[in-house]
Design an enzyme around this catalytic site. Sequence first.
Site, PDB file in Angstrom:
ATOM      1  N   PHE A 291       2.595   0.013   3.266  1.00  0.00           N
ATOM      2  CA  PHE A 291       1.707  -1.118   3.555  1.00  0.00           C
ATOM      3  C   PHE A 291       1.532  -1.134   5.071  1.00  0.00           C
ATOM      4  O   PHE A 291       2.313  -1.750   5.789  1.00  0.00           O
ATOM      5  CB  PHE A 291       2.338  -2.443   3.114  1.00  0.00           C
ATOM      6  N   ASP A 292       0.531  -0.456   5.542  1.00  0.00           N
ATOM      7  CA  ASP A 292       0.458  -0.281   6.994  1.00  0.00           C
ATOM      8  C   ASP A 292       0.231  -1.591   7.741  1.00  0.00           C
ATOM      9  O   ASP A 292       0.631  -1.717   8.894  1.00  0.00           O
ATOM     10  CB  ASP A 292      -0.622   0.741   7.341  1.00  0.00           C
ATOM     11  N   GLY A 294       1.119  -4.874   6.419  1.00  0.00           N
ATOM     12  CA  GLY A 294       2.230  -5.799   6.193  1.00  0.00           C
ATOM     13  C   GLY A 294       3.562  -5.275   6.711  1.00  0.00           C
ATOM     14  O   GLY A 294       4.448  -6.043   7.050  1.00  0.00           O
ATOM     15  N   TYR A 376      -2.390   9.206  11.158  1.00  0.00           N
ATOM     16  CA  TYR A 376      -3.771   8.951  10.720  1.00  0.00           C
ATOM     17  C   TYR A 376      -4.490   8.008  11.678  1.00  0.00           C
ATOM     18  O   TYR A 376      -3.865   7.155  12.304  1.00  0.00           O
ATOM     19  CB  TYR A 376      -3.768   8.288   9.333  1.00  0.00           C
TER      20      TYR A 376
HETATM   21 CU    CU Z   1      -5.833  11.064   3.411  1.00  0.00          CU
END
Ligand code: CU
Length: 656
Positions: A291-292, A294, A376
């Site tokens: 949960f990037d 939270g 990412y």
């Molecule tokens: Cu991906």
Amino acid sequence: MTIRTWSDPVTPAEITEIAALVRSDERIGERPRFWGIAVEESLARALSPGQGRPVRLVVMNPDAHAAWEVTGWTSGSDREASLSGWSPVDAKRPGVSSDEARMVAVAARNSPILKEALARRGIHDSSLVWVDPESITGFEPEDLADRRLSWGTVWHRESEDDNGYARPVAGLVPIIDLETLEIVRLEDHGVIPMASETGNYRSGTWGPDREVAPLEIIQPEGPGFHVDGHSVTWQNWSFRIGFTHREGLVLHDVGYQDGETLRPVLRRAAINEMYVPYLDADPTAYRKNFFDWGEYGAGPLTASLELGCDCLGEIRYFDAHYIDGYGDAKTIVNGICMHEEDDSILWKHVNTRTGEADVRRQRRLVISFFATVANYDYGFYWSLYQDGAIELEVKLTGILSVSGIEDGAEPAYGRMVAPHVQAPTHQHYFAIRMDTAIDGPRNRLVEVHAEVEEDETLNPFGNAVRMVSTTIGSESEAARSNDASRAVHWRIESTERTNRYGDPTSFRLVLPNTTRLFAKPGSVVERKAPFIAKHLWATAYDPSERFIAGEYPNQAPLGEEGITAWQQADRPLDGAELVVWPIVGVHHYVRPEDWPIMPLQRIGFRMEPDGFFDRNPALDVPPSVSKAHCHAPTADARAARTELPMAGGGHACACH
Ligand SMILES: [Cu+2]
């Protein structure tokens, strides 16, 4: 000077004064950690500009295994700064700040047991090693379950400026106590050869740069928007820009000026949560499900566009501010970008009898930010269009989260991207929260689908198709799935205003028909984020129901909090203050071309007026006038260009 309003992002001065008050309380110990200050919007909304604002933050005392949610008021025209409450929070559950992550990374790579395991792999300089603390929710070892924990992915760089995510140290999984900064367990699943090819992606690594012709966007008279503090108007749109620790960019009070009336559309819109499960049983990959927002927070992960601007043209930036892990105010210079974009054709027709062509070019206003979540990079772009449409585009790029692989082995649940490097299949889910306000606070959610007319007397030719509308009456019905084969979409209707046909004014919500979860029932992935099973959820507004996975999803009991729990109240939705939660997802079956850095992938959704206006609201957009001609000029035309008159009425060119 513009006076701060209730919806403005928390300011550095506010962070500083509140942190000072928190620090003066001895219960926080010698080395407190902070997380997540933001304005309490539900209380702040009633305030006048310039007044002190209610805020909430988390402070942890890692030596006492204790954490508190602290509420208080910042100073303003009406008050001094003060704290108003300390509520204990389960010490395991606050999100992890980047500073806490860095503390863990440093401690881990200096740990003798990790160094020993690295040496077995021929890595002797641990300064070139990265350890990323990853959220462990759902995979806490039973005997350590009451600790605040993290597990680490381990990476090696060949040099200081190497791609830090190109050389996974396979097989190594440290389990780390976030409070004591110790590696409490180290799994070693065996040595696998390291990546043998560079994963660098910077200019010149793979040969000289290609040639590209210069391209400039010029607005000689400046941009078409007006900004006053964080309030923006553009064309018929108006809104205010906010920013929170948890969500990053927030749009408040989005409205459309229709003649004399400012018609509300959205009360609030933001990316509420992001969930990224990896679909591979590999021992270094199966725990990857994040949960990037939270478990970390979009605010502090927001990239400064000073470091690399991704917008083109006349840009207005907004700085963003957050509290760091030590309680200090940090500023992300140019965290939010706003600019106008040309977007092909708005409408066009050629009258073939007369040869008259009418064409209008489309313009959109884009408000965006980028969050760098370790490997990412995610861009979030809200666009407002001249025809009343609102669009969210999520742009995914950055570095894949890869694993090592044995010589000659084939990845069962992923793809090879480089020698000894495989990228597991994974998913990215974005939960968007929109508090709707279509022509007022009371709205209704309606699902629409296509259905053949079964009554043969009405359908003698077999081609008659109805659009069937079903009101989603209460929360027990408000977990919806998309189905493009039945033309499923949704309408958010006003329950107070109708259009000239007597229908409720409304906006249409069109979501991409993406895959959902494949993980088995009972799996951690399935239980942790039950909301990803559906494409759209709806609830009745409640100020305490802020985040779809719950207030503190880190090390939370699986699936017990958040939207599936709230919906058990089964509140009526018809005429409620409606909150809709679209879930858009990418099933990322990786391509070799996604390596060593991933070309942009896109996902998003669109809201467009559907009976909100009486007709095309963009008939008043003038023909575009451009100094540049869009056809490839021949030598003759180039010579003659200065003599070409602009056609009457501004028949400037519009290519598509
Ligand atoms: Cu991906």
